[in-house]
Design an enzyme around this catalytic site. Structure first.
Site, PDB file in Angstrom:
ATOM      1  N   HIS A  12       0.717  -1.870   0.430  1.00 40.86           N
ATOM      2  CA  HIS A  12      -0.408   0.430   0.276  1.00 40.86           C
ATOM      3  C   HIS A  12       1.235   1.241  -0.304  1.00 40.86           C
ATOM      4  O   HIS A  12       1.955   1.323   0.469  1.00 40.86           O
ATOM      5  CB  HIS A  12      -1.085   0.291   1.180  1.00 40.86           C
ATOM      6  CG  HIS A  12      -2.219   0.661   1.556  1.00 40.86           C
ATOM      7  ND1 HIS A  12      -1.509   2.259   1.926  1.00 40.86           N
ATOM      8  CD2 HIS A  12      -2.829   1.094   1.051  1.00 40.86           C
ATOM      9  CE1 HIS A  12      -3.033   2.672   1.715  1.00 40.86           C
ATOM     10  NE2 HIS A  12      -3.337   2.291   0.940  1.00 40.86           N
ATOM     11  N   SER A  26      -8.006 -14.760  -0.989  1.00 35.31           N
ATOM     12  CA  SER A  26      -8.438 -13.330  -1.404  1.00 35.31           C
ATOM     13  C   SER A  26      -9.760 -13.950  -1.975  1.00 35.31           C
ATOM     14  O   SER A  26     -10.338 -14.416  -2.293  1.00 35.31           O
ATOM     15  CB  SER A  26      -7.657 -12.575  -2.343  1.00 35.31           C
ATOM     16  OG  SER A  26      -7.998 -11.932  -2.381  1.00 35.31           O
TER      17      SER A  26
END
Length: 476
Positions: free
Chosen positions: A196, A399
């Site tokens: 991120h 995921s």
């Protein structure tokens, strides 16, 4: 080239919300970003320059201006009526945009009506959550209850951890990396290229040397490259950001392999610090069968998670937990509070811990486990339907982030609020994303796509998601 395909609903028992779209007055979508030369910066031009974000061009034309009330407004109430109208229209806009929300990892399925009675209070959790201060309008008792819940989840004893409710996930990363730097002032920060952006923001803010590590096609950190870069700077301690779900592909870094790599390169436990960025999957992973554990029984230094993502808190917030032994380097006495502080921001939203406490109590571990399984099932459904329609798609094993070919039409991207990067886009399947909603999206995508590629072939995205996942003519 795929034609228009009717997507069938997987289950006839889909729960429908009481929502009348005809009652909504749609707000205009954000204008398409233009490049410096004034041309449309759409997806037709895939180079970075054509997608340049021009600062200050988008917001002012649609802002709600602040104006002074008339002198006699106390009697006429015109201002109150005006503001009520603005808020009513804004609420309708929120309903419409929520209806088409797929690209960002927020759980929009919540009901906190029971907490409305607290909105009249200014609740501020100043200073250390575990130390009372002179400020009495706080929610520390809720905050510590939430922290204890996460400490149990991540397997660390009450007396061995310290933490707090942050204002967002980025603050959790800023704090975790700051603790690592305080433990190792000359340490080097290692993070995969798909970490991120807040991780690299932290490196800039703290003036840390930062080494970007390559990733596998899945988005997971490449530990072979990690090993090579560790050995090149073996003389300095290592501070590592481990992703428990990357931003774009939802990839989970192999924590055990990262630790093995460190130890294999001669880094003993007193020469490295690991921060786990679990913004989204930090809460989902414990409920995925056969998923590797994120646990303080392993040599990690801190874990952070967002509260407004999978949990479903209506305001940005997060949870940050580190080891008690590390926090003393940050903590300082604050006399006017009669407390200590080791947080980043100092003042913190005192309502957020109450919202988190409320939903943790309502759902518990079993409730979250059911929601995780629902998200994974729906994510597999979306991936399978995309492939059945001839659209390349990828879904990492642990995921609920489905990655696929970027839609060609930027209006379509904005309508469904898709997160895009280069040639790919993704949908993050959250508890609020139903099969019914996915079917509406799929039908629109397939119908529009049949017109986008009438005269040319869809792009190849093998470099982004792998040959086995690409559906271009070369890789079908």
């Amino acid at each position: 080239m795929a034609g228009a395909v009717e997507i069938k609903t997987a289950s006839p028992n889909v729960t429908r919300r009481n929502f009348d779209p005809t009652a909504v007055v749609p707000e205009p979508l954000p204008p398409v970003v233009t490049a410096a030369n004034g041309e449309d910066a759409g997806v037709d031009k895939l180079d970075k320059e054509s997608r340049e974000i021009v600062l200050g061009k988008n917001v002012h034309t649609t802002c709600f201006a602040v104006t002074e009330p008339e002198a006699n407004d106390e009697f006429t109430g015109d201002k109150e009526a005006y503001m009520a109208g603005v808020l009513a229209r804004y609420r309708k806009s929120l309903m419409e945009r929520t209806k088409h929300h797929l690209g960002y990892p927020y759980n929009l399925d919540f009901d906190y009506g029971a907490l409305a009675q607290l909105q009249h209070f200014s609740i501020n959790n100043l200073g250390d959550p575990f130390i009372e201060s002179n400020y009495g309008v706080h929610s520390r008792q809720f905050e510590v209850g939430v922290l204890d819940w996460f400490a149990r989840l991540w397997e660390i004893e009450k007396n061995d951890y310290w933490g707090y409710i942050t204002n967002c996930g980025t603050e959790g990363n800023l704090h975790g990396i700051l603790v690592g730097r305080e433990v190792f002032p000359d340490g080097i920060l290692y993070a995969s290229r798909e970490s991120h952006y807040s991780v690299f923001k932290a490196a800039r803010m703290y003036r840390m040397e930062c080494v970007k590590v390559d990733t596998l096609i899945s988005g997971e950190i490449d530990c072979a490259d990690f090993r090579a870069k560790l050995l090149a700077k073996k003389g300095k301690p290592a501070i590592i950001n481990v992703n428990i779900g990357t931003t774009v592909k939802g990839a989970v870094d192999d924590l055990d392999l990262v630790i093995q790599t460190l130890e294999g390169c001669g880094f003993s436990g007193d020469r490295f610090y690991i921060h786990c960025d679990g913004a989204l999957f930090g809460l989902m992973m414990p409920f995925v069968k056969r998923a590797p554990k994120v646990s303080f029984k392993k040599p990690i230094g801190s874990v952070s998670v967002s509260g407004h993502k999978f949990v479903g808190c209506p305001m940005p917030c997060g949870v940050q937990i580190t080891r008690m032994e590390h926090v003393n380097a940050l903590s300082s006495n604050v006399e006017y509070l009669a407390s200590r502080d080791a947080t980043i921001m100092g003042s913190r939203n005192g309502h957020a811990p109450i919202f988190l406490w409320y939903t943790l109590n309502r759902k518990g571990y079993n409730g979250f486990a059911k929601e995780v399984q629902k998200c994974l099932r729906n994510a597999h459904y979306l991936k399978d339907q995309l492939r059945a329609a001839g659209i390349g798609a990828m879904l990492n094993e642990l995921s609920s982030t489905v990655v696929f070919e970027r839609p060609r039409d930027e209006d379509f991207v904005r309508r469904w609020q898709l997160a895009c990067e280069g040639n790919i886009a993704h949908v993050v399947v959250m508890p609020s994303v139903s099969i019914e909603k996915l079917d509406v999206f799929l039908n629109e995508l397939v119908k529009n796509r049949s017109t986008w590629y009438q005269e040319q072939q869809p792009p190849c995205i093998a470099a982004d998601i792998g040959k086995e996942n690409c559906a271009c003519p070369l890789h079908k």
